[in-house]
Design a protein around this motif. Sequence first.
Motif, short mmCIF file in Angstrom:
data_model
loop_
_atom_site.label_atom_id
_atom_site.label_comp_id
_atom_site.label_asym_id
_atom_site.label_seq_id
_atom_site.Cartn_x
_atom_site.Cartn_y
_atom_site.Cartn_z
N SER A 42 89.10 -54.97 -15.60
CA SER A 42 88.55 -54.95 -14.24
C SER A 42 89.62 -55.41 -13.26
CB SER A 42 87.33 -55.88 -14.14
OG SER A 42 86.24 -55.35 -14.85
N ARG A 95 69.07 -54.96 -19.34
CA ARG A 95 70.32 -54.92 -18.60
C ARG A 95 70.90 -56.33 -18.44
NH1 ARG A 95 69.64 -50.94 -13.74
NH2 ARG A 95 70.50 -49.19 -14.93
N PHE A 140 78.51 -50.87 -15.93
CA PHE A 140 78.72 -49.54 -15.36
C PHE A 140 79.55 -48.72 -16.32
CE2 PHE A 140 77.63 -52.25 -11.94
CZ PHE A 140 76.86 -51.48 -11.10
N ARG A 162 82.34 -55.72 -6.48
CA ARG A 162 81.08 -55.61 -7.20
C ARG A 162 80.54 -56.98 -7.57
NH1 ARG A 162 81.62 -50.98 -11.46
NH2 ARG A 162 80.80 -49.42 -10.02
N ASN A 191 80.47 -56.04 -14.62
CA ASN A 191 81.17 -54.79 -14.29
C ASN A 191 81.09 -53.80 -15.45
OD1 ASN A 191 82.56 -53.30 -12.37
ND2 ASN A 191 84.57 -53.81 -13.26
N PHE A 223 72.80 -51.41 -9.29
CA PHE A 223 72.57 -50.01 -9.65
C PHE A 223 71.70 -49.36 -8.60
CE2 PHE A 223 73.73 -52.19 -13.43
CZ PHE A 223 74.48 -51.27 -14.14
N ARG A 252 88.66 -49.97 -15.45
CA ARG A 252 87.32 -49.57 -15.02
C ARG A 252 87.29 -49.48 -13.50
NH1 ARG A 252 83.17 -50.25 -17.99
NH2 ARG A 252 83.52 -50.76 -20.17
N GLU A 253 86.29 -48.79 -13.01
CA GLU A 253 86.02 -48.86 -11.58
C GLU A 253 85.33 -50.18 -11.26
OE1 GLU A 253 84.32 -45.79 -9.30
OE2 GLU A 253 84.84 -44.25 -10.78
N GLY A 254 85.30 -50.53 -10.03
CA GLY A 254 84.61 -51.75 -9.61
C GLY A 254 85.57 -52.91 -9.56
#
Lengths: 250, 250, 250, 250, 250, 250, 250, 250
Positions: G146, H173, G249, G173, G246, H249, G117-119
Motif C-alpha cells: 500500500s 468484512r 479491496f 482510504r 486496504n 465500499f 495496490r490501489e488506495g
Amino acid sequence: MDMLDSLRELLAGVKAGDLDVEAGLARLRDLPYLELGHTKIDLHRSLRNGFPEVVYAAGKTPEQVAEIFTRMGEHSHVLATRVSAEMACHVQAACPGVVYNPLGRTLTSVKGEIAWREGEIAIVTAGTSDLPVAEEARVTCEMFGSRAVVVSDVGVAGIHRLFDRLHTLRQARVIIVVAGMEGALASVIGGLVPQPIVAVPTSVGYGAALSGFTALCGMLTSCASGVTVVNIDNGFGAACAACKINNLFP
Amino acid sequence: MDMLDSLRELLAGVKAGDLDVEAGLARLRDLPYLELGHTKIDLHRSLRNGFPEVVYAAGKTPEQVAEIFTRMGEHSHVLATRVSAEMACHVQAACPGVVYNPLGRTLTSVKGEIAWREGEIAIVTAGTSDLPVAEEARVTCEMFGSRAVVVSDVGVAGIHRLFDRLHTLRQARVIIVVAGMEGALASVIGGLVPQPIVAVPTSVGYGAALSGFTALCGMLTSCASGVTVVNIDNGFGAACAACKINNLFP
Amino acid sequence: MDMLDSLRELLAGVKAGDLDVEAGLARLRDLPYLELGHTKIDLHRSLRNGFPEVVYAAGKTPEQVAEIFTRMGEHSHVLATRVSAEMACHVQAACPGVVYNPLGRTLTSVKGEIAWREGEIAIVTAGTSDLPVAEEARVTCEMFGSRAVVVSDVGVAGIHRLFDRLHTLRQARVIIVVAGMEGALASVIGGLVPQPIVAVPTSVGYGAALSGFTALCGMLTSCASGVTVVNIDNGFGAACAACKINNLFP
Amino acid sequence: MDMLDSLRELLAGVKAGDLDVEAGLARLRDLPYLELGHTKIDLHRSLRNGFPEVVYAAGKTPEQVAEIFTRMGEHSHVLATRVSAEMACHVQAACPGVVYNPLGRTLTSVKGEIAWREGEIAIVTAGTSDLPVAEEARVTCEMFGSRAVVVSDVGVAGIHRLFDRLHTLRQARVIIVVAGMEGALASVIGGLVPQPIVAVPTSVGYGAALSGFTALCGMLTSCASGVTVVNIDNGFGAACAACKINNLFP
Amino acid sequence: MDMLDSLRELLAGVKAGDLDVEAGLARLRDLPYLELGHTKIDLHRSLRNGFPEVVYAAGKTPEQVAEIFTRMGEHSHVLATRVSAEMACHVQAACPGVVYNPLGRTLTSVKGEIAWREGEIAIVTAGTSDLPVAEEARVTCEMFGSRAVVVSDVGVAGIHRLFDRLHTLRQARVIIVVAGMEGALASVIGGLVPQPIVAVPTSVGYGAALSGFTALCGMLTSCASGVTVVNIDNGFGAACAACKINNLFP
Amino acid sequence: MDMLDSLRELLAGVKAGDLDVEAGLARLRDLPYLELGHTKIDLHRSLRNGFPEVVYAAGKTPEQVAEIFTRMGEHSHVLATRVSAEMACHVQAACPGVVYNPLGRTLTSVKGEIAWREGEIAIVTAGTSDLPVAEEARVTCEMFGSRAVVVSDVGVAGIHRLFDRLHTLRQARVIIVVAGMEGALASVIGGLVPQPIVAVPTSVGYGAALSGFTALCGMLTSCASGVTVVNIDNGFGAACAACKINNLFP
Amino acid sequence: MDMLDSLRELLAGVKAGDLDVEAGLARLRDLPYLELGHTKIDLHRSLRNGFPEVVYAAGKTPEQVAEIFTRMGEHSHVLATRVSAEMACHVQAACPGVVYNPLGRTLTSVKGEIAWREGEIAIVTAGTSDLPVAEEARVTCEMFGSRAVVVSDVGVAGIHRLFDRLHTLRQARVIIVVAGMEGALASVIGGLVPQPIVAVPTSVGYGAALSGFTALCGMLTSCASGVTVVNIDNGFGAACAACKINNLFP
Amino acid sequence: MDMLDSLRELLAGVKAGDLDVEAGLARLRDLPYLELGHTKIDLHRSLRNGFPEVVYAAGKTPEQVAEIFTRMGEHSHVLATRVSAEMACHVQAACPGVVYNPLGRTLTSVKGEIAWREGEIAIVTAGTSDLPVAEEARVTCEMFGSRAVVVSDVGVAGIHRLFDRLHTLRQARVIIVVAGMEGALASVIGGLVPQPIVAVPTSVGYGAALSGFTALCGMLTSCASGVTVVNIDNGFGAACAACKINNLFP
C-alpha cells in the motif's frame, strides 16, 4: 523469664523426676504460648497493664462482636473500631455497659478503671473533616492508658492558627498529625517541634487526592525528617504507635 | 524559653528604654529564628546535644558537599547521605578527617566526641541485600548519639533464625525493621515484641515487588498494629524517627 | 485415546467401507469435540471422575442459573459460585435438592455420591474475615472429590497459633493459604513445609491494602520460593489448582 | 521424623541420664533448626534428596558467590540464578567444575550425580524471546531432579503449532507456560489439558505490555480455571512449584 | 484586526477590482495564517512584542537546533529549552552570539534588546535541587520580557525562612512555586499571599515521591484555593503562564 | 499596611506609654491574625473587596452549613460548594434569603450588592455534561465580583463550533476551559488565543477516561504552552485562579 | 478452498484408494497447516499477494536476524522492525541487498517487485519527534503493497496547518494519526473526515505524558467516535491494521 | 465539492455582482459549516446516507433525550446509547415509535427504512456476560446500515467452539471481538483470519481483571499484528469503526 531459662528449668524438672516425659512434652508444646500465645497472653497483658483487646468490627457480624464484648468484658477493657451505628445498637442491647462513640465509630467497655500513664499525646488535624480519624485515635489512646488532646483545624492554608497552638504541641510526648488532601501539615509540624511524629493520611478530598494516597505519599516524602506514617484513615494504628512510645516510660 | 516569654521580655525592654524601637524591631524579626530558624538553630542544637547537620548529597556537586563539610565541621558533627564513591574521594581530599562508609554510602565528620545516650536501637534486616539501607540507618543513629546493633538475614523464609535473636530485639528501646519483597518481617516482629517499630521497605526484588511499593504497602497494612513506616530505602529517616524516640529519655 | 489414533481408526473405517464419506466427514467435524468440546466433554468427564460443571453466577439471571441446575443436575454434580442469597432462593424454589452455603456463597447439587479421592487439602486463613474465600475453596474441593480441612485465624500477628497447627498442615497433600492485608502468611508457611502451596490474596483491608493487590503482589514476591498465586478472592480457582494436583494421584 | 517424636526421644534420653541437662538444652536449641533452620537443613535435605542450595546472585558480589560455591559444593549440588557473564567468569576461575548457562543465566555445580525422579515437566513458551526464562526454569527443574522438556514458540498468533505438540504436553506431570505480551497461551493450554499449570509472565513487549504486568494480570484472570501464577520472569519460582508437585510422588 | 474584518476588507477589494479572483483566493488561503499560523505569526509576534520562538531541543539533532538559531535569529529572539552541554557546544560553534545557561539548560539568542515590561515575577523554590527548574523558568520569563527574581530554599521544613521573604513575594505580580517531594510549599504560600500562583512540581525525591507525581497531586489538591499547576519539571510552561498574566497589562 | 509597619507602630506605642506591656503582648498575638488569621481576616477581606467566605459542604452536616450561613451572612457574602439538594432545603429553611443553584450545586447569600469588577472571564465547555463544573465556576466568579460568560458544547469533535465563538473568547481577560474524556479542547484554545488559560479536567467519560485523570494528564502535557491546570471537577478552584488574575487590575 | 472441502476431498481420495491410510494421516496432520500454519502459510501468502514475513528484531541476535533474511529472502520480501544501527550493519554485511532505514529503524529486502495496490494510506504526525514511528508505519505499508504519504507536524497547537492539508487526508482510504503528549490530533481529525482512523500514541513527552499512556488513554476516550488505537509507538501495528483495510479491496 | 472550489465560486460571484459583500460575508461564515459544521452536516449526512445522529444518554435528563428524539426524528434515524430502563420509559411515552433494546440499552427511532449496505460485520464474544456490549455494537451497526451477526461464547477456555464458527467469521468484512478478563480471544482470532479486527475489552471479571484494563492492555499488546482497540465496554465505538470500514465500499 527468658525462653532458654524456661527450657532449662523444664529439663531439670524432668531429670529430677518432678515431671514425667509426657507432662514435659505437654509443657514443651505450651511454652511458646507463655511467651508468644494470643488469647492467654492478651488476658495476662490486660490484667498487668490495662491494655484492652481490640476488635476490628468491619466484616464481623453484630452477634460475633456482642459475644466478644460479653466474654472479654469479664476480664479486661474491650475496644472495637469501625463500628456502624446499627452494630452498636445490637451490641449495646446485649451488653448494657458498652459505650458507643458515633464520631470515632468505636465501642468501648471499661473493666474497673483505666490506669492512666503520665505523658500526653497530641492529636492535630488539618481540617474538620479529619475529625473522625482523630477521634478514633483519641479513644484508642485513652483505652490504652494515655491521655490525648485533640487540636483541630490548624491546616496549612491558615498556618497562623497552628503557631498559636505550638505551646500545646510542645507539651506532648508524641504528636499524631491527621491530614488529607496534600497532607502538608505533617511536614510543617515536623519542621517546628522535636517530638516523635506519627502521621495519618486521610481519604478527605477528591480527584488528585487519590482517596488518601496523595497525602500518604506526601507524608512519606516529607522534607521534615523523622516523620513516620501509618495506613490511610488508620487512627487506631497511629494511636497504637504513639502509645508504644509512651509505654516506654515507667 | 517560650515565644510569648521572649516577646514579653522584649516589650519590657523597649518600655524600659533598654531597647530602642529599631533595635526591638530587629529583634522581633530575628526572634522567630531563635525559635524556628534553620542555620542558626542547627548550630545551637549541635552545640547543645551533639546532633549533626545532615546533607542529602544526591543532586549536589562534590564542591558543594566539600564546602559544607569544611564550614560546618568547625562547629559540629556533619553527616552526609547518598554519597557516591567518587564524591567521597573529592570530599576526603578537601577535608582530611572525613570518613566514608561505602556500604551505607555515608560521609561523616565528628567534632570532638559523640555524646552517647543510653538506650539501644536494634536494626533488623530480612536479607543480605537490605544491608546498605540498614547501614545508613546505623551510621545515622550513631551520629545522633544512639548506639545501634544490626541483626541481619532473619527473614520470614527461615523464621527460626529470628526466634534465636529475639533476646537481642527485646533489649532494644526501638526496633527498625528493614525488608524488601513482601516485607513480611515487620508484621512478624510486630506480633512478637512490644517496642515501637519503624519499618523501612527496600527496593530489593523485581516484577511484582514494584521497586519497593509492595513492601511499603504491606508494611502499612501490617496485621500487627502500631507499626509505622518511612519511605522506600530511607534508612536515614527511620534512624531519625528512632532517635527522636530515644531522645525523649534524658 | 489420542487424536492421531482416532483419526487412524476413522480413516481405516472409511477405507474398509464401514463409514461412508459423509459419515466420516461428520465424525471428523465431531472428533475435536470428543477431545476438546465444551458441553459434551463436560458430561463425559463428570460421569468418569465426578467432576461437576461450574457456573460463575455473577452476571447471570436467577432463571438462567435455575435452568442450568435443572438440565445439568440430571447428568452430574453441579456447582455454582458467587451466588447471592436472593438468587439462591430462586434456584432452590425451582430445584428442590440444591444446597446453598451462605458463607461461601455456593450452590451445589450432588448427583448420586461424591467419589472421594485420597489426599487431603489444607485451607489456611490468616483471619476470620478471610473465611468466605476459604469456604468457597472448601466447597469446590469437595465437589471435585478432594477432602479439605480449614485451619482459620493463624495469621502472622500471633504466629505461635500457626506452629500449633503445623502437624495438620504437614499431613495435607496441597496447602491453600488465604490471606489479605500484607499476605505474609504464605511466605511464613512456605518457609516451614515442603508441599505445593497455592496462595489466595483477599480483598480484606483498606487504604494501602489496595483491594487485595498488596497481598497479591506480596505473595508473588514471596521470599519463600515455589509459592504460586491465583486472583484476588478466587477461592474457587485455588481449589481447582489444588485438585488438579491431587488428581495426579490415582 | 516428626518434631514431637524428636522431642519425646530427647526427653526420654534426659530422663534416662543419656543426656545431661546442658546437652539436652543444646539439642533443644538446635532441634528447631533441624526442622526449620536454614543452612543446616539445606545440607541435610541435599544429602537426602539431591536438592541443591539456591543462590539469588543479583545483588551479591562475585567473591560472595564464589565462596558459596566453594563451601557448599563440598556437600551438595549448588545452583545460582541471575548470574551475569562477568560474575560467571569470576566464579568459574575460582571453582573449576562450575557450569555456566548463558541463556538461562545460571551457574551450577553438581555433587556426584543428580538423582532423577520419574515424571516429566513440560515448559512451553509463546515466543523465542521467552526462552531465557524457560531455560532458567529447565535448569532449576533438573538441579531439583525433575526432567524437563522445552516446547518453544507455540504462541497464540499461530495456534496450530500448539495443537501439534499437545501429545508432548499431555505426557507431562506438570506444565509451565512462559509467555509475555498478553499471556494468552496459559488460557489456551489451560482449556486443553487437565494437568496442573504454572504460568510465568515475562517482561517481553513494550508500552501497554507494562513490563510484564499485562501478562501477569491476564494469567491471573485466565478464563481457564486452575491456572496458578508466579512473579514476572520468575522461571526459577515456577520450577520450584512444579518440582514441589513432582516431589509428591515417591 | 478581527477575522471578519479581514474578510470584509478582502471581499470589498475583490468587488472593487483591486484584487482579482486568484489573488483573493491566495489571500483567503493565507488569511488564517495571519490569524492562526505557526511560522509567520511567530515572526510577526516577535517583531511586535519581543516574544521569541521557543525550541524544545530534546529529541532534535544539534544540526536542526543550530539551523533554527541561524534562521530565526535574524528576525527575533530565540529560546531553546532542555539543551544538553554537548548540543550547546555544537550550536554555539555555528552561531557565535548564542548564550548557554548550564543550570537551566537553555540556549538564548537576543535580537536587539529585550523590551522589558513592568511587573515582576517571583520564582520560589523549596530546595536547592529545584534550582534547575527555577532557572529554566527565570530565563523564559526574561526572554518573554518579564523580569523575574528567584527566592530559593525556603521549603516547609524551615518555614521561618519563607516568612522573612514574604515582603519580596508580595511585591510580585505572579508567583511561581517550584517544589518536589510533597510539594507543600505551594499550599503554604497560597495561604499567605493574594497573587496568582503557578505551581511546578519537580521530580526531586525517590520512592514515594513517584518521580514528581506526589508533588503534582499534592499541588492539585492544595488546601489553598486558586493554585494552578503545570507539568512536572516544566519551568518553561510555568513561565509562559506567568508571562501571559503579566502581558495582560499594557 | 505591611507587617513590619504594624510592628513599628506597635513598638512606638509601647515606648510612648500608649500601650502597656500586656496590651502590646495581646496585640502582638493578634497581629498575625490581622494579616493571616482565618475568621477575622475573612471578615475584613469581605468588607473591603466583597469576597465571600467559601464553605466546602461535602462532609459537613446541614446544621453546620446553616449555622455558617446564619453567622457569616450578617457580615459578608457567603458561598458554599458541593451542596446536595437535601442540604440546600435544610439551609434555605433556616436562612430564608439563601439561593440554591441545582446545576452548579452552590448555595449563595449576598450581603448588600456584589461590587463588580471590570474584566470578563470566559468559561468554555467541551460538552453538555461538563456544564455542572462550569456552573460552579460561574457562580464562584460572580460571588468574587468577576462577570463570567459560559460558552458550552464547543468540543473538538466539531471544531468549527469553536471557531464561531473565538470572538467571545478573545474579549475575555481569562479563559477557563472545562473538558472531560481526552481534554483536547484546552490545547486547541491554547493554540488560538493569547490569554491566560485555566483548564479544568472533568470526570466525564468511562474506562480509559480514568475518572478524569486522562483529561488531567492530557491538559498537563498540552502541546500549547502556558496552560495551567486545577484538580478534576474543581470549577471552584479554577474560578479562584481566574479571579486572582482579574483582581490584579484595579 | 474451505477446510470441510479439503477434508471431503481427502476422504474421497482415501476411499478411492488414491491415498493409503498413512498418507491420508500425514495429509490430515498437514491440513491445518495449509489453513493455519505459520511457516508454510507465510511463504504461500508471500508468493500470492506479496506480503512479507515480519521480524521483530528487539531481543534477537544479529546472527538470527541475518539468517532469517538469508533464508526467507529467497522466497519473499522480508521486513524487520526495531533494528539498531549495529544490527543493521551486521545483517547488511551478510545479506548485501538489504536496505536499512535509520529513521524508521527498519531493514527490508524486496524479492522481485512490490505489487502495488490501489488506495493510499495517509500517515499524519502531530510533531517532528513523532516521525520515527510514522516512518516505521510508512515502510510497513509499502512492504505490504500500500502506498503511503506522510503529513508531518500538523499538531493541535497550530491547528490551521492541519486545515491546509485536509485535501490530502480526504484522498486517502485510511488515515494513521501519530501523536504523543495529549494525543489530541486524533480527535480533531476524527471530527473532520469520514475515513477509518488508526491512532498511534507515542512516548513523546515527559512527566504527566506517562511514557505515552496519556496519549493512549486520550485516544481511547476520543470524543470523535470510531477512532481505533494500537499500542504506544507501534507504527508497524497501525500499518498492519491500515493494510488489512486496504486489502479488502481487490 | 472541495473547499477551495467553494471559495473560488464565491469570489467569482462577488466579483460578478451576483453576491453583494454582506451576503458573501455570510456565506463565508457559513461555508465552514457546510464542510465541518455539527447540526447541519448531520442532517445532510442523514438524508444522504442514512446515518443517524447518536445520543450518549448517560448524564442527560430524560426530558433532554425525549426532545432530541422528537426534533431529530422528523429528519433522520436516531440512536441513543447507555439508556436506562427508566429513561426509556419516559422517552417512549413522549415519542411513541421509539424502540428500546434492554440488553444493549439502546433507544432507536428509524425514519423511513434503513438503507442496507452490502458487507456483513461479525461480532464475536468470549462469554455470555459480554453480550450487552456486543448488542450495543449490533444495534449501532444496523442503524448505520451494516448488517451484523453475533457469534457468542466462543472464548479461549473451549477453543474448539471457535473453530466451528470460523466459516462465519471468514464471510464477514470486518470482525468485532468482544472479550473481558484476559481478552485472549482477539489474539486467537487475529491469528486465524485476514480481516480487519476491532477489539472491545469489557469490564467483565474482578480483582486482577482491573475493571477491563487487563483485557485492554492485553489486546493492545496482542501477538497477532493489526488488531485495533477501542475503549472498555465501548460497543458503540467499535461499531462506528467497523462501519467506517464497510462504508468505504460503494
